[in-house]
Design a protein around this motif. Structure first.
Motif, mmCIF file in Angstrom:
data_model
loop_
_atom_site.group_PDB
_atom_site.id
_atom_site.type_symbol
_atom_site.label_atom_id
_atom_site.label_comp_id
_atom_site.label_asym_id
_atom_site.label_seq_id
_atom_site.Cartn_x
_atom_site.Cartn_y
_atom_site.Cartn_z
ATOM 1 N N LYS A 6 0.853 -1.184 0.000
ATOM 2 C CA LYS A 6 0.000 0.000 0.000
ATOM 3 C C LYS A 6 0.888 1.233 0.000
ATOM 4 N N THR A 7 0.330 2.334 -0.453
ATOM 5 C CA THR A 7 1.081 3.579 -0.371
ATOM 6 C C THR A 7 1.058 4.071 1.077
ATOM 7 N N LEU A 8 1.959 4.956 1.402
ATOM 8 C CA LEU A 8 1.989 5.507 2.754
ATOM 9 C C LEU A 8 0.696 6.254 3.049
ATOM 10 N N VAL A 13 -4.291 6.813 6.355
ATOM 11 C CA VAL A 13 -5.725 7.004 6.596
ATOM 12 C C VAL A 13 -6.320 5.895 7.462
ATOM 13 N N LEU A 14 -5.629 4.762 7.578
ATOM 14 C CA LEU A 14 -6.096 3.672 8.438
ATOM 15 C C LEU A 14 -5.714 3.870 9.904
ATOM 16 N N LEU A 15 -4.742 4.718 10.152
ATOM 17 C CA LEU A 15 -4.229 4.934 11.507
ATOM 18 C C LEU A 15 -5.020 6.024 12.222
ATOM 19 N N PRO A 16 -5.182 5.915 13.549
ATOM 20 C CA PRO A 16 -5.881 6.977 14.291
ATOM 21 C C PRO A 16 -5.077 8.274 14.271
#
Length: 76
Positions: A6-8, A13-16
């Protein structure tokens, strides 16, 4: 080192967002592991360091200050 397909940005966007911050194009940092910082670098509890984009320095400081305030409130 972690290898992903995946791109950074997709990972970011998945991280809080209240616990992680993208301090430049190549780094997303976890506030929990920051031991210190200055206007150009972030220092981690494992001895590593990362650069802070000059454009994002003020925003990073504000986000990290908010994290510290939340963390301190949770400890009470």
């Amino acid at each position: 080192t972690i290898v992903v397909s995946k791109t950074l940005h997709e990972i970011e966007v998945l991280l809080p967002s209240d616990k992680f911050y993208r301090c430049q194009k190549s780094f997303v940092v976890n506030f929990r592991h920051i031991s210190n910082h200055n206007n150009s670098e972030i220092f981690f509890d494992n001895g590593e360091k990362a650069s802070i984009s000059r454009r994002l320095t003020a925003e990073f400081k504000s986000a990290f200050r908010d994290y510290i305030m939340r963390y301190n409130m949770e400890m009470l």
